[in-house]
Design an enzyme around this catalytic site. Structure first.
Site, PDB file in Angstrom:
ATOM      1  N   CYS A 211       0.838  -1.198   0.000  1.00  0.00           N
ATOM      2  CA  CYS A 211       0.000   0.000   0.000  1.00  0.00           C
ATOM      3  C   CYS A 211       0.880   1.258   0.000  1.00  0.00           C
ATOM      4  CB  CYS A 211      -0.966  -0.036   1.175  1.00  0.00           C
ATOM      5  SG  CYS A 211      -2.351   1.116   0.985  1.00  0.00           S
TER       6      CYS A 211
ATOM      7  N   HIS B 161      -3.576  -5.403   1.431  1.00  0.00           N
ATOM      8  CA  HIS B 161      -3.335  -5.737   2.827  1.00  0.00           C
ATOM      9  C   HIS B 161      -3.841  -7.162   3.076  1.00  0.00           C
ATOM     10  CE1 HIS B 161      -2.249  -1.704   4.133  1.00  0.00           C
ATOM     11  NE2 HIS B 161      -3.290  -1.218   3.469  1.00  0.00           N
TER      12      HIS B 161
END
Length: 483
Positions: free
Chosen positions: A329, A427
């Protein structure tokens, strides 16, 4: 329909864990229970079935209640992006960024969202199990409180007060907290629970008797300190590791000031073949097989912090010696050539040079991407699933060689030509055993043991419910839940 609230004398007193335990214990009784946290401040978040964002602790509590996470379980989420400001998320959607003073004035609006969510849950479930935030005795935060007694008074619910004996001063914590509450708030406290006790309970009994005599409130139980209990931390990084075998893969994670979703690394922390090290300020990055750049709520300022600590040079040296690098991310965004924040979403508007390791740039945009996704890793065609939470949109030729292909037809991330660097927006990618195994083999571990992270979490939730049965006054709990 009943609402029962757990408040704590301090942060990390055990509120999240106790709510998780009570949710699973109630499920065992055949009760329809739902977790609820009016206001949460955390950089660990989860994507819900209705496409919103809530604290990860509430997602774990939803698992304990055998429910799919929903935004009503955590209607107000604050994600700090500086020491004085936070992104404000209402019913799963980012609505604004404001400093602490402005948010204090905004609380009356936030309270409307809290009460609306609570009312919907109360209509749908037999018990709403509520978790407070911090301590109800934080005098500076009492005016307009929506997280602790302000909420309890608004919905007229009973409260359990939990304290951590392991940090010392447990009787002062309980008595002092009670003394700082108003008479009506004191009356709401129906009992105390003491957490993380180790030793002979007989030696504690005189103190428990004194506490009940001093306050007129019963102690509903003493929970033992459980060394190997692993649930996702709401905020602070848990550095405990499972027992390790001889063949170890060395993994290093630099801890950035605005690190987000560090629960990504829990499966590695619990893996018997992984030596996971979190590296803090002023520490040198040691020799490792794999360096992981984590998610970040403030990518440009965390990039500056990374450089100030000398970690950029350490990453370059690591790559020269053949080490692997993974960016997740915000960590993915750091791998590119530029990070642009033209609207000042994460701080002062402007642009920052990335690490320049992959050919793409990222622009932070107003609309946050929130998705639960599944697909395949290019590595070994391994099944992977996870979730996306990011405001950045990345574009550039490096993204044409993606490490992940999603079931919805999109590709995700970038994979360097030399095979040393992977960047992804996903994630939770270590939670699926096949994906975890493929990534560990890519990083250099030859004979990987399979670890089922979801099964480990389910096991520990069941253990928590066992602790409720053995150590708490379940008769009193049933009365408070109107069972």
């Amino acid at each position: 329909m009943t609402t029962l609230m757990v408040q704590g004398t301090t942060s990390d007193a055990g509120k999240s864990t106790l709510v998780t335990a009570l949710c699973r214990w109630l499920v065992r009784q055949g009760v329809g229970v739902v977790p609820f946290k009016p206001q949460n401040m955390a950089l660990n978040s989860a994507v819900t079935a209705d496409g919103g964002e809530i604290g990860r602790a509430q997602a774990v509590q939803a698992q304990a209640a055998n429910l799919v996470p929903h935004t009503d379980m955590n209607p107000v989420l604050l994600k700090p992006n500086s020491d004085t400001g936070s992104q404000v998320i209402i019913h799963g959607r980012a609505v604004t960024t404001m400093n602490a003073v402005a948010y204090h004035d905004y609380k009356s609006i936030a309270m409307q969202a809290v009460l609306a969510s609570h009312e919907r849950l109360r209509a749908a479930y037999q018990v709403v199990m509520v978790e407070g935030a911090g301590s109800p005795a934080e005098i500076n935060l009492r005016a307009g409180d929506i997280a602790n007694m302000g909420f309890a008074e608004a919905v007229d619910c009973p409260v359990l007060l939990i304290a951590d004996i392991n940090r010392g001063g447990v009787f002062a914590h309980l008595v002092g907290t009670l003394e700082l509450l108003s008479p009506s708030e004191q009356a709401r406290v129906k009992g105390f629970i003491i957490n993380r006790f180790r030793g002979d309970i007989a030696l504690l009994q005189p103190g428990l008797d004194w506490l009940q005599q001093r306050t007129g409130k019963p102690v509903l139980g003493v929970l033992p300190y459980v060394m190997d209990l692993h649930l996702e931390a709401e905020d602070g990084i848990d550095q405990r590791q499972a027992s390790k075998v001889e063949q170890l893969l060395k993994v290093v994670v630099p801890v950035l000031p605005r690190i987000s979703n560090h629960t990504d690394f829990d499966p590695l922390r619990l893996h018997p073949q992984v030596d996971l090290q979190f590296i803090g300020p002023g520490q040198a990055i040691p020799a490792a097989d794999l360096i992981i750049l984590p998610g970040s709520k403030s990518v440009r300022s965390d990039l500056a912090y990374l450089r100030a600590n000398g970690w950029e040079q350490a990453i370059s040296r690591h790559l020269r010696y053949g080490g692997k690098l993974l960016g997740i991310c915000g960590g993915l965004q750091m791998l590119g050539e530029q990070v642009h924040d033209p609207l000042g979403l994460e701080g002062v508007a402007g642009s920052s040079a990335g690490l320049g390791l992959l050919a793409f740039e990222t622009v932070l945009e107003t609309e946050k991407q929130l998705r639960n996704v599944s697909g395949r890793l290019v590595l070994e065609d391994a099944k992977v699933s996870g979730y996306e939470i990011h405001a950045g949109v990345s574009r550039g030729p490096a993204l044409e060689q993606a490490p992940v292909w999603l079931d919805d037809g999109r590709s995700d991330g970038a994979y360097s030509d030399d095979g040393q660097i992977i960047g992804t927006y996903l994630h939770g990618l270590f939670e699926v055993p096949a994906a975890c195994g493929a990534l560990l083999r890519w990083a250099g571990l030859e004979d990987v043991q399979e670890v089922d992270y979801h099964a480990l979490r389910e096991r520990d939730i069941e253990r928590l419910a066992d602790l409720v049965e053995r150590h708490l006054d379940t008769g009193a709990l049933r009365q408070l839940c109107h069972l």
